[in-house]
Design an enzyme around this catalytic site. Structure first.
Site, PDB file in Angstrom:
ATOM      1  N   ASP A 149      -0.228  -4.392 -11.531  1.00  0.00           N
ATOM      2  CA  ASP A 149       0.428  -3.182 -11.038  1.00  0.00           C
ATOM      3  C   ASP A 149       1.151  -2.499 -12.198  1.00  0.00           C
ATOM      4  OD1 ASP A 149       1.513  -1.229  -9.463  1.00  0.00           O
ATOM      5  OD2 ASP A 149       2.525  -2.576  -8.072  1.00  0.00           O
ATOM      6  N   ASP A 150       0.700  -1.294 -12.556  1.00  0.00           N
ATOM      7  CA  ASP A 150       1.333  -0.500 -13.626  1.00  0.00           C
ATOM      8  C   ASP A 150       1.149  -1.109 -15.014  1.00  0.00           C
ATOM      9  OD1 ASP A 150       2.203   1.083 -11.563  1.00  0.00           O
ATOM     10  OD2 ASP A 150       4.331   0.923 -11.993  1.00  0.00           O
TER      11      ASP A 150
ATOM     12  N   CYS B 147      -0.345   4.199  -7.151  1.00  0.00           N
ATOM     13  CA  CYS B 147      -0.677   2.929  -6.487  1.00  0.00           C
ATOM     14  C   CYS B 147      -1.511   3.095  -5.226  1.00  0.00           C
ATOM     15  CB  CYS B 147       0.606   2.175  -6.124  1.00  0.00           C
ATOM     16  SG  CYS B 147       1.712   1.828  -7.502  1.00  0.00           S
TER      17      CYS B 147
ATOM     18  N   HIS C 123       0.089  -2.339   0.118  1.00  0.00           N
ATOM     19  CA  HIS C 123       0.529  -0.942  -0.076  1.00  0.00           C
ATOM     20  C   HIS C 123      -0.418   0.082   0.540  1.00  0.00           C
ATOM     21  CE1 HIS C 123       3.064   1.756  -2.988  1.00  0.00           C
ATOM     22  NE2 HIS C 123       3.386   1.902  -1.710  1.00  0.00           N
TER      23      HIS C 123
ATOM     24  N   GLN D   3      -3.330   1.561 -12.180  1.00  0.00           N
ATOM     25  CA  GLN D   3      -3.241   2.795 -12.962  1.00  0.00           C
ATOM     26  C   GLN D   3      -2.551   2.460 -14.279  1.00  0.00           C
ATOM     27  OE1 GLN D   3      -1.312   3.298  -9.705  1.00  0.00           O
ATOM     28  NE2 GLN D   3       0.258   2.069 -10.692  1.00  0.00           N
TER      29      GLN D   3
END
Length: 580
Positions: free
Chosen positions: A32-33, A72, A133, A340
């Protein structure tokens, strides 16, 4: 004739067995990120990622792997369905492009087909460990219409929302701007109004009834009460761990959280050594709030962010080691990526950098400069994919859907457009070019840019219809707003579109002009026509981010059984005590 029948039966049995044997186990790992400049195999010299690097050296490293969205929720919707998120209503027309409440009614629509559904129908055992999410419920808190178990997963352990600063005490809030506008500014206005009216009343210039003062004081008290209530209840109501449909920890604890996710993933693999399985291991790392266990805290050269990356890498190593121990490595396709690019605007209140590195690329999370969408893409399958490859062709996280569907023997849905392309011809060396001639880059629901890789050409053209206004001017992000937005005064529109040749200018520093590129208008004409054809394929669908779907609904709120309104429980600890 009688001799032929047993022979045919044996032949069909052999075919069925060989087909079953050819179907790999599939492990899809999503950070994530995480920035493309964070892993060592993509050029980082100081963050230690030996296990991610081991994965890359044993398989294929994609150097132009692209997230379908730089945020996300829409990126994960595209990943799960193989479709641009705008097709499912999972792309927002407003400023907020991700879900912020577990009790929102928006989410991945029930009519969408995920790769988990396809593989489950083919006899795969399926699990999602970590972050979802993509919504929870629609009309009641028990319908779970958007829940992972309603989208093809047999087992779920993790969080239904996302990791937020608000989930970890002392780490700040993602609602700071909202607090300023909806709390602090109204309180200031009420305070100034009260003082002004009191002064005028004392000076005898204006008679102010007592009820006016009480009304203003009541309004201030109401705003303050709602604010304090939000601060108190947001964490338990939105930051909790679930096992399938049950809340097991509310609010969630960060203690050894990555270790717990790793154990759950390992146990799922161990339970399914005799059957094909799909495991989606969706880490909470490295989205803020950053965290790591005692074994990793303070050990990296990059502060708390580096600690988190190195802990995640350790977890990847545990999965790889387990596959080796169980002799499943050769028959398991592993994919590693990020949803991302790194969030470059993530800076703590103390000035610590909490975002990652996008390498040489411009921008980051929430915008479609290369830094926001170009992500790590690593695939390993020792029995099939040659080790040590590097592929520079444009690929997308949407490509995982048709790739794993074909490997599992599942036919693709024929009633909808699938935007992803099967990666196996590229990975096996049977094709030297990506099947994506055009890719479309969305900023929320707005078509932001088009990428064109013409046949028989090495050029990769990228045309921006608009670009975000970085602030401060000259910086590499939208620091004033924490993320870049997609419309109004937050962007600059370009007519003609801003054109780059990514193959020669991957940093996107030198936009082309008719003087520097003789075919400038011809190229833009082809790209505009492709964009027009694409938009004509987009049906009207319910907006999952409409205010009605986005806002918190008390009747959808999940709360574990507890005393009063506390919504607090920890069945993880209780289970450990019982097991002793």
């Amino acid at each position: 004739m009688k001799m032929k029948i047993p022979f045919l039966l044996l032949f069909f049995l052999w075919e069925a067995e060989s087909h079953a044997a050819s179907r790999p186990n599939i492990i899809l790992v999503m950070a994530d990120d995480l920035g493309i400049g964070d892993p060592g195999c993509y050029g980082n010299k100081t963050i230690r990622t030996p296990n991610i690097d081991r994965l890359a050296s044993g398989g294929v490293k994609l150097t132009q792997h692209l997230a379908a969205s730089p945020l996300c929720t829409p990126s994960r919707a595209a990943f799960m369905t193989g479709r641009y998120p705008v097709r499912s209503g999972m792309a927002s027309w407003s400023r907020t492009g991700v879900f912020l409440f577990t009790a929102s009614s928006g989410g991945l629509p029930t009519n969408e087909i995920t790769f988990a559904k396809l593989l489950k129908d083919q006899g795969y055992s399926t699990a999602l460990i970590g972050k979802w999410h993509l919504g929870m419920s629609c009309h009641s808190k028990t319908d779970f219409c958007h829940h992972p178990l309603h989208h093809g997963f047999n087992y779920f352990y993790g969080i239904s929302l996302t990791n937020l600063r608000d989930c970890k005490p002392g780490e700040g809030s993602v609602f700071t701007t909202g607090f300023k506008r909806l709390v602090f500014l109204p309180l200031q206005i009420v305070g100034v109004t009260l003082l002004t009216l009191a002064a005028l009343n004392c000076l005898g210039l204006l008679h102010v009834p007592l009820g006016v003062f009480f009304s203003l004081l009541f309004l201030a008290a109401l705003i303050l009460t709602l604010f304090l209530g939000f601060l108190h209840y947001f964490r338990p109501l939105n930051c909790f761990m679930m096992r399938n449909y049950e809340i097991i920890q509310q609010p969630m604890s960060y203690d050894n959280l990555t270790q717990r996710l790793t154990v759950e993933a390992a146990q799922f693999i161990q339970r399914n050594t005799e059957t094909p399985f799909l495991l989606v291991l969706s880490y909470l790392h490295v989205h803020t709030a950053l965290f790591s266990s005692n074994d990793f805290a303070g050990k990296s050269q990059h502060g708390v962010y580096g600690d988190a990356v190195e802990e995640m890498d350790w977890s990847v190593g545990q999965i790889l080691n387990l596959l080796d121990e169980l002799r499943l490595a050769n028959d398991t396709l592993i994919y590693f990526t990020s949803d991302q690019g790194a969030h470059v605007e993530e800076v703590s209140s103390k000035g610590e950098i909490h975002g990652g590195s996008n390498g040489i690329y411009k921008g980051g999370k929430a915008n479609n400069w290369e830094g926001g969408i170009r992500v790590p893409g690593i695939l390993r399958w020792p029995r099939v994919i040659q080790a040590g490859q590097k592929i520079d062709e444009p690929t997308s996280n949407m490509d995982i859907f048709p790739t794993v569907a074909k490997l599992a023997g599942a036919p693709l849905p024929e009633d909808r457009i699938i935007d992803g392309r099967d990666l196996m011809p590229l990975l096996e060396g049977k094709s030297q070019r990506s099947d994506h001639e055009f890719l479309f880059h969305y900023c929320n629901a707005y078509l932001n840019a088009v990428r064109w890789h013409p046949q028989n050409s090495t050029s990769i053209w990228k045309a921006f219809f608009f670009t975000p206004n970085f602030n401060p001017v000259g910086s590499n992000g939208c620091f004033a707003t924490h993320v870049c937005f997609c419309f109004g005064s937050y962007v600059t529109h370009h007519d003609p579109p801003l054109l780059f040749d990514i193959s020669k200018d991957p940093r996107e520093r030198n936009p082309l002009t008719p003087a520097s590129e003789p075919r400038f208008y011809e190229i833009l004409k082809v790209m505009q026509e492709a964009a027009d054809r694409h938009t004509q394929t987009l049906p009207e669908v319910p907006d999952q981010f409409s205010w009605n779907n986005f806002l918190w609904k008390p009747w959808l709120q999940l709360c574990c059984p507890s005393t009063g309104l506390s919504c607090q429980c920890d069945r993880e600890k209780q289970d450990k005590r019982l097991s002793r």
